[in-house]
Design a protein around this motif. Sequence first.
Motif, PDB file in Angstrom:
ATOM      1  N   PRO A 167       0.798  -1.240   0.000  1.00 49.11           N
ATOM      2  CA  PRO A 167       0.000   0.000   0.000  1.00 49.11           C
ATOM      3  C   PRO A 167       0.824   1.280   0.000  1.00 49.11           C
ATOM      4  N   GLU A 168       2.089   1.221   0.390  1.00 47.90           N
ATOM      5  CA  GLU A 168       2.924   2.422   0.432  1.00 47.90           C
ATOM      6  C   GLU A 168       3.746   2.610  -0.837  1.00 47.90           C
ATOM      7  N   ASP A 169       3.642   1.694  -1.777  1.00 47.64           N
ATOM      8  CA  ASP A 169       4.388   1.792  -3.030  1.00 47.64           C
ATOM      9  C   ASP A 169       3.722   2.833  -3.929  1.00 47.64           C
ATOM     10  N   ASP A 170       4.500   3.845  -4.338  1.00 49.74           N
ATOM     11  CA  ASP A 170       3.936   4.900  -5.194  1.00 49.74           C
ATOM     12  C   ASP A 170       4.116   4.603  -6.683  1.00 49.74           C
ATOM     13  N   GLY A 171       4.672   3.428  -6.992  1.00 39.54           N
ATOM     14  CA  GLY A 171       4.824   3.052  -8.402  1.00 39.54           C
ATOM     15  C   GLY A 171       6.060   3.628  -9.065  1.00 39.54           C
ATOM     16  N   LYS A 172       6.962   4.204  -8.292  1.00 42.26           N
ATOM     17  CA  LYS A 172       8.195   4.765  -8.845  1.00 42.26           C
ATOM     18  C   LYS A 172       9.386   4.287  -8.034  1.00 42.26           C
ATOM     19  N   ASP A 173      10.533   4.137  -8.722  1.00 43.16           N
ATOM     20  CA  ASP A 173      11.739   3.741  -8.014  1.00 43.16           C
ATOM     21  C   ASP A 173      12.964   4.209  -8.793  1.00 43.16           C
ATOM     22  N   THR A 174      14.043   4.465  -8.056  1.00 45.86           N
ATOM     23  CA  THR A 174      15.290   4.944  -8.650  1.00 45.86           C
ATOM     24  C   THR A 174      16.459   4.191  -8.038  1.00 45.86           C
ATOM     25  N   VAL A 175      17.425   3.815  -8.873  1.00 51.02           N
ATOM     26  CA  VAL A 175      18.636   3.187  -8.373  1.00 51.02           C
ATOM     27  C   VAL A 175      19.823   3.782  -9.115  1.00 51.02           C
ATOM     28  N   THR A 176      20.937   3.948  -8.406  1.00 49.11           N
ATOM     29  CA  THR A 176      22.167   4.467  -9.000  1.00 49.11           C
ATOM     30  C   THR A 176      23.321   3.524  -8.678  1.00 49.11           C
ATOM     31  N   VAL A 177      24.077   3.173  -9.700  1.00 53.50           N
ATOM     32  CA  VAL A 177      25.241   2.300  -9.542  1.00 53.50           C
ATOM     33  C   VAL A 177      26.476   3.056 -10.012  1.00 53.50           C
ATOM     34  N   ILE A 178      27.529   3.039  -9.200  1.00 51.17           N
ATOM     35  CA  ILE A 178      28.786   3.686  -9.569  1.00 51.17           C
ATOM     36  C   ILE A 178      29.637   2.683 -10.335  1.00 51.17           C
ATOM     37  N   VAL A 179      30.011   3.038 -11.564  1.00 55.03           N
ATOM     38  CA  VAL A 179      30.709   2.109 -12.451  1.00 55.03           C
ATOM     39  C   VAL A 179      32.151   2.566 -12.673  1.00 55.03           C
ATOM     40  N   PRO A 180      33.139   1.745 -12.279  1.00 52.22           N
ATOM     41  CA  PRO A 180      34.532   2.077 -12.580  1.00 52.22           C
ATOM     42  C   PRO A 180      34.822   1.831 -14.056  1.00 52.22           C
ATOM     43  N   VAL A 181      35.586   2.736 -14.675  1.00 54.40           N
ATOM     44  CA  VAL A 181      35.965   2.590 -16.086  1.00 54.40           C
ATOM     45  C   VAL A 181      37.476   2.430 -16.132  1.00 54.40           C
ATOM     46  N   ILE A 182      37.950   1.371 -16.782  1.00 56.37           N
ATOM     47  CA  ILE A 182      39.373   1.047 -16.774  1.00 56.37           C
ATOM     48  C   ILE A 182      39.865   0.720 -18.181  1.00 56.37           C
ATOM     49  N   SER A 183      41.177   0.574 -18.310  1.00 54.21           N
ATOM     50  CA  SER A 183      41.758   0.058 -19.541  1.00 54.21           C
ATOM     51  C   SER A 183      41.889  -1.454 -19.406  1.00 54.21           C
ATOM     52  N   LEU A 184      42.113  -2.146 -20.526  1.00 51.82           N
ATOM     53  CA  LEU A 184      42.268  -3.589 -20.475  1.00 51.82           C
ATOM     54  C   LEU A 184      43.449  -3.991 -19.591  1.00 51.82           C
ATOM     55  N   ALA A 185      44.503  -3.188 -19.602  1.00 51.19           N
ATOM     56  CA  ALA A 185      45.678  -3.508 -18.785  1.00 51.19           C
ATOM     57  C   ALA A 185      45.349  -3.529 -17.296  1.00 51.19           C
ATOM     58  N   ASP A 186      44.302  -2.817 -16.902  1.00 55.00           N
ATOM     59  CA  ASP A 186      43.912  -2.745 -15.490  1.00 55.00           C
ATOM     60  C   ASP A 186      42.756  -3.672 -15.156  1.00 55.00           C
ATOM     61  N   ASN A 187      42.458  -4.603 -16.044  1.00 55.02           N
ATOM     62  CA  ASN A 187      41.388  -5.560 -15.783  1.00 55.02           C
ATOM     63  C   ASN A 187      41.592  -6.198 -14.405  1.00 55.02           C
ATOM     64  N   PRO A 188      40.594  -6.139 -13.521  1.00 55.90           N
ATOM     65  CA  PRO A 188      40.792  -6.616 -12.147  1.00 55.90           C
ATOM     66  C   PRO A 188      41.057  -8.112 -12.033  1.00 55.90           C
ATOM     67  N   ILE A 189      40.875  -8.859 -13.110  1.00 53.72           N
ATOM     68  CA  ILE A 189      41.126 -10.300 -13.037  1.00 53.72           C
ATOM     69  C   ILE A 189      42.616 -10.631 -13.007  1.00 53.72           C
ATOM     70  N   HIS A 190      43.470  -9.701 -13.433  1.00 51.61           N
ATOM     71  CA  HIS A 190      44.906  -9.951 -13.411  1.00 51.61           C
ATOM     72  C   HIS A 190      45.377 -10.121 -11.966  1.00 51.61           C
ATOM     73  N   GLY A 191      46.185 -11.152 -11.717  1.00 51.22           N
ATOM     74  CA  GLY A 191      46.697 -11.358 -10.368  1.00 51.22           C
ATOM     75  C   GLY A 191      47.010 -12.807 -10.086  1.00 51.22           C
ATOM     76  N   GLN A 192      47.324 -13.100  -8.820  1.00 45.11           N
ATOM     77  CA  GLN A 192      47.655 -14.445  -8.364  1.00 45.11           C
ATOM     78  C   GLN A 192      46.512 -14.969  -7.493  1.00 45.11           C
ATOM     79  N   TYR A 193      46.239 -16.278  -7.623  1.00 47.01           N
ATOM     80  CA  TYR A 193      45.110 -16.872  -6.910  1.00 47.01           C
ATOM     81  C   TYR A 193      45.502 -18.213  -6.312  1.00 47.01           C
TER      82      TYR A 193
END
Length: 262
Positions: free
Chosen positions: A130-156
């Motif tokens: 009953p309290e839903d007004d039918g509207k909603d907003t969401v914001t996501v902060i997106v990091p932008v990088i070069s391929l060299a900085d791909n976060p998958i690079h590393g040791q596991y």
Amino acid sequence: MKRAVFIIFVIVLIISCNRCKEECNDPTNPDCPNYVAPDPCADHHEVSAEFLMEAKVELLPVYRPCYGAIWGRNLRLTATNQNYDSYKWIIGSDTIYSNQYEFYFPQSFSGQSYPITLIVSGIPDSVCFPEDDGKDTVTVIVPVISLADNPIHGQYKVAWDSAPTDSFEVGLSFFYDSGTDINHLYTKNFDHQETGDSCDIDVIGFGYNYYGVTTNLSPCDRLRGDFWLNEDGSFEADYQLDVDPTGVINMQPFRARGRRIN
């Protein structure tokens, strides 16, 4: 005599039925004392501006979920609910009205983070929410990088699903040759031989936190498959490896999971 036997039978039957009811313990059975009526709003939802963000895997016609962007590479945004009345994306100074949008960040955005906002409106479920007004907003902060900085690079530190207690270290490293303008990706120890090998592999697809690879380069075993980093920092690899040292191709599947150590 017969009447007495009949009465005893009826009494036993009543006691047995009452005992059956007492022993009933199914919350989904209306005849049980612990029955719980289903929630009529269980499958209903408030109007929500959730969306899926996917990176286009370069060199392949597929998309994979991501939580960041590589500049110059397509990013696809898709509203989770496709049945609302209106959708509004705000990306920097751009405004787009669509339930799905695909674009890319130019190189000038590299090294920074940018907000992506989705605003939706739809018909609310006034009975369940009953309290839903039918509207909603969401914001996501997106990091932008070069391929060299791909976060998958590393040791596991990982382990194969087939041997979860036998952990070992693997690596993914990147090198850009400015003289030839060629990107190089190196894998290490995915054969679990502890030989210190480092393979310059052929990349058949890449995106933010993902590589699809194949190689036939010596001294490394033949390797092909998918490698990706999840948003929670866990690492996964689903690949095939040539396990025959004699030169006869014998590709075997492996699934590795683990965590970053460097």
